[in-house]
Design an enzyme around this catalytic site. Structure first.
Site, PDB file in Angstrom:
ATOM      1  CG  HIS A   1      -0.151  -0.158   2.500  1.00 55.15           C
ATOM      2  ND1 HIS A   1       0.388  -1.374   2.902  1.00 55.15           N
ATOM      3  CD2 HIS A   1       0.215   0.734   3.443  1.00 55.15           C
ATOM      4  CE1 HIS A   1       1.032  -1.200   4.046  1.00 55.15           C
ATOM      5  NE2 HIS A   1       0.943   0.060   4.395  1.00 55.15           N
TER       6      HIS A   1
ATOM      7  CB  CYS B   1       7.321  -1.500   0.180  1.00 57.09           C
ATOM      8  SG  CYS B   1       9.014  -1.308   0.756  1.00 57.09           S
TER       9      CYS B   1
ATOM     10  CB  THR C   1      11.579   2.791   2.296  1.00 53.71           C
ATOM     11  OG1 THR C   1      11.472   1.439   2.776  1.00 53.71           O
ATOM     12  CG2 THR C   1      10.990   3.761   3.323  1.00 53.71           C
ATOM     13  N   GLY C   2      11.041   0.817  -0.292  1.00 51.88           N
ATOM     14  CA  GLY C   2      11.747  -0.216  -1.058  1.00 51.88           C
ATOM     15  C   GLY C   2      12.606  -1.092  -0.157  1.00 51.88           C
ATOM     16  CB  ILE C   3      14.071  -0.521   3.196  1.00 55.54           C
ATOM     17  CG1 ILE C   3      14.837   0.720   2.752  1.00 55.54           C
ATOM     18  CG2 ILE C   3      14.916  -1.328   4.190  1.00 55.54           C
ATOM     19  CD1 ILE C   3      15.034   1.766   3.854  1.00 55.54           C
ATOM     20  N   GLY C   4      11.921  -2.656   3.013  1.00 55.45           N
ATOM     21  CA  GLY C   4      11.325  -3.880   3.564  1.00 55.45           C
ATOM     22  C   GLY C   4      11.082  -4.939   2.500  1.00 55.45           C
TER      23      GLY C   4
ATOM     24  CG  HIS D   1      29.682  -4.918 -11.863  1.00 54.15           C
ATOM     25  ND1 HIS D   1      30.564  -3.986 -11.389  1.00 54.15           N
ATOM     26  CD2 HIS D   1      29.903  -4.982 -13.208  1.00 54.15           C
ATOM     27  CE1 HIS D   1      31.300  -3.516 -12.381  1.00 54.15           C
ATOM     28  NE2 HIS D   1      30.907  -4.094 -13.500  1.00 54.15           N
TER      29      HIS D   1
HETATM   30  C1  RB5 Z   1       4.228   0.376   5.034  1.00 50.92           C
HETATM   31  O1  RB5 Z   1       3.622   1.388   5.752  1.00 50.92           O
HETATM   32  C2  RB5 Z   1       5.730   0.559   4.978  1.00 50.92           C
HETATM   33  O2  RB5 Z   1       6.306   0.256   6.186  1.00 50.92           O
HETATM   34  C3  RB5 Z   1       6.314  -0.286   3.888  1.00 50.92           C
HETATM   35  O3  RB5 Z   1       5.736   0.070   2.676  1.00 50.92           O
HETATM   36  C4  RB5 Z   1       7.814  -0.176   3.662  1.00 50.92           C
HETATM   37  O4  RB5 Z   1       8.222   1.154   3.567  1.00 50.92           O
HETATM   38  C5  RB5 Z   1       8.680  -0.960   4.517  1.00 50.92           C
HETATM   39  O5  RB5 Z   1       9.892  -1.056   4.297  1.00 50.92           O
END
Ligand code: RB5
Length: 113
Positions: A10, A66, A68-71, A99
């Site tokens: 989301h 997501c 941030t793209g991190i999770g 690479h």
């Molecule tokens: C969702 O609110 C958020 O935590 C998820 O999209 C992401 O940023 C996690 O890394």
């Protein structure tokens, strides 16, 4: 026709639509497994669905989005055979393929690129 699997939580609904539209416009087949509303979902579930779909074969690469793209990239990288990059810029994106043989790329819908 080149083929991509795309999924988002989301936190990246708008960005997912931009990718979906653009990729189709430039000739990609897009298997869109993401959500289209702001209702909360768990990004690991979205990553897992896209990675498992990719592993069935026939895809050129996958895209995960997501907030941030991190999770979602961390989640993807727990799946055997998946190498998901979260590039800082276009140079890093190119190097991720060249690479690191990345087969997934992640971006954040709440990040100002
Ligand atoms: C969702 O609110 C958020 O935590 C998820 O999209 C992401 O940023 C996690 O890394």
């Amino acid at each position: 026709m080149p083929s991509v699997v795309l999924a988002n939580d989301h936190g990246a609904v708008e960005l997912a639509t931009i990718f979906d539209d653009y990729l189709k416009k430039i000739g990609y087949e897009v298997n869109y497994l993401g959500v289209k509303t702001n209702d909360s979902v768990d990004y690991p579930d979205m990553a897992k669905a896209a990675c498992e779909e990719y592993k069935k074969g026939g895809y050129d690469f996958g895209i995960l989005l997501c907030g941030t793209g991190i999770g979602i990239s961390i989640s993807a990288n727990k799946v055997e055979g998946i190498r998901c990059a979260l590039p800082q810029n276009s140079y890093a994106a190119a190097m991720a393929k060249k690479h690191n043989n990345a087969n997934f790329i992640a971006f954040g819908g709440r990040i100002n690129y």
